[in-house]
Design a protein around this motif. Sequence first.
Motif, PDB file in Angstrom:
ATOM      1  N   ASN A   1       0.898  -1.244  -0.009  1.00  0.00           N
ATOM      2  CA  ASN A   1       0.040  -0.004  -0.045  1.00  0.00           C
ATOM      3  C   ASN A   1       0.945   1.197   0.026  1.00  0.00           C
ATOM      4  O   ASN A   1       0.335   2.225   0.352  1.00  0.00           O
ATOM      5  CB  ASN A   1      -0.783   0.066   1.204  1.00  0.00           C
ATOM      6  CG  ASN A   1      -1.967  -1.303   1.156  1.00  0.00           C
ATOM      7  OD1 ASN A   1      -2.715  -1.134   0.285  1.00  0.00           O
ATOM      8  ND2 ASN A   1      -1.936  -2.029   2.093  1.00  0.00           N
ATOM      9  N   ARG A   2       2.045   1.056  -0.479  1.00  0.00           N
ATOM     10  CA  ARG A   2       3.086   2.174  -0.669  1.00  0.00           C
ATOM     11  C   ARG A   2       2.913   2.895   0.581  1.00  0.00           C
ATOM     12  O   ARG A   2       3.404   2.347   1.625  1.00  0.00           O
ATOM     13  CB  ARG A   2       2.645   3.153  -1.774  1.00  0.00           C
ATOM     14  CG  ARG A   2       2.670   2.691  -3.284  1.00  0.00           C
ATOM     15  CD  ARG A   2       2.279   3.754  -4.223  1.00  0.00           C
ATOM     16  NE  ARG A   2       1.035   4.045  -4.540  1.00  0.00           N
ATOM     17  CZ  ARG A   2      -0.183   3.148  -4.649  1.00  0.00           C
ATOM     18  NH1 ARG A   2       0.369   1.905  -5.451  1.00  0.00           N
ATOM     19  NH2 ARG A   2      -1.325   3.416  -4.718  1.00  0.00           N
TER      20      ARG A   2
ATOM     21  N   ALA B   1       1.183   4.303   2.933  1.00  0.00           N
ATOM     22  CA  ALA B   1       0.273   3.718   3.996  1.00  0.00           C
ATOM     23  C   ALA B   1       1.053   2.695   4.789  1.00  0.00           C
ATOM     24  O   ALA B   1       0.680   2.544   5.919  1.00  0.00           O
ATOM     25  CB  ALA B   1      -0.965   3.382   3.646  1.00  0.00           C
ATOM     26  N   ASP B   2       1.927   1.799   4.085  1.00  0.00           N
ATOM     27  CA  ASP B   2       2.578   0.776   4.625  1.00  0.00           C
ATOM     28  C   ASP B   2       4.272   0.987   5.063  1.00  0.00           C
ATOM     29  O   ASP B   2       4.467   0.665   6.131  1.00  0.00           O
ATOM     30  CB  ASP B   2       2.664  -0.404   3.678  1.00  0.00           C
ATOM     31  CG  ASP B   2       1.262  -1.157   3.645  1.00  0.00           C
ATOM     32  OD1 ASP B   2       0.562  -0.953   4.391  1.00  0.00           O
ATOM     33  OD2 ASP B   2       1.351  -1.964   2.584  1.00  0.00           O
TER      34      ASP B   2
ATOM     35  N   GLU C   1       9.196   4.120  -1.644  1.00  0.00           N
ATOM     36  CA  GLU C   1       7.701   4.187  -1.722  1.00  0.00           C
ATOM     37  C   GLU C   1       7.297   5.716  -1.987  1.00  0.00           C
ATOM     38  O   GLU C   1       6.161   6.000  -2.684  1.00  0.00           O
ATOM     39  CB  GLU C   1       6.785   3.812  -0.503  1.00  0.00           C
ATOM     40  CG  GLU C   1       6.693   2.350  -0.071  1.00  0.00           C
ATOM     41  CD  GLU C   1       7.937   1.737   0.414  1.00  0.00           C
ATOM     42  OE1 GLU C   1       8.308   0.535   0.073  1.00  0.00           O
ATOM     43  OE2 GLU C   1       9.155   2.530   0.906  1.00  0.00           O
TER      44      GLU C   1
END
Length: 224
Positions: free
Chosen positions: A158-159, A161-162, A168
């Motif tokens: 989740n790019r 968000a993770d 990212e």
Amino acid sequence: MSQSSNAGSEQSAVTSAIDAFRRGDPVCVHDAADREGETDLIYPAAAVTPSAVSRLRNDAGGLICVALGHDVAERFGLPFLQDVLDHPVADDHDLSYDERSSFSLPVNHRDTDTGITDNDRALTIRELAAAATAPEETDFESTFRSPGHVNVLRGAPNRLADRRGHTELGLALAQAAERSPAVVVCEMLDDDTGEALAPADAATYAEAHGIPFVEGRQLIERFV
């Protein structure tokens, strides 16, 4: 500067970075003082030429890597390097700034010679971008070989968000600019100190060369 003016300036920096990526131009991205504290020179991989590789070598000086989106890496069966190294050095990969490394396999395109020249690395990088654009049409094993001279990084599912590394951050820029989920990242180093180039010095370099400079925080606020 007022709070609203500062917010407008930060949004302008992000917009400039997206516009540069859309054109195929590089961007300087500082992650965060409490993370790696490094500025990376980042290109959309499809736009990388031999002269861009030369700039990455000479002006940045760090490790030239290609970050691929998570789904693309999954499609190609690219593992995390730590998971496939059969050696005790891989058992305890203790990082001060993250839970795990994003490194996958280092590769060369099969049409390269040694793989290390600017021409060879530019070819490998551009072909990785082409593969990322149409992964279902790419036979990765017949197109690339490993070990090679271009380090591949796997983006988080989740790019931002993770995970909030340069991998990212660069992939988020690529998505916003509607580019292939493949970006080149390279740390900017200081020839005098032997350390990471200070953010202020990286910003000065960026301004002198007409390259947008953006903080990771600004990208996170825009994209998450």
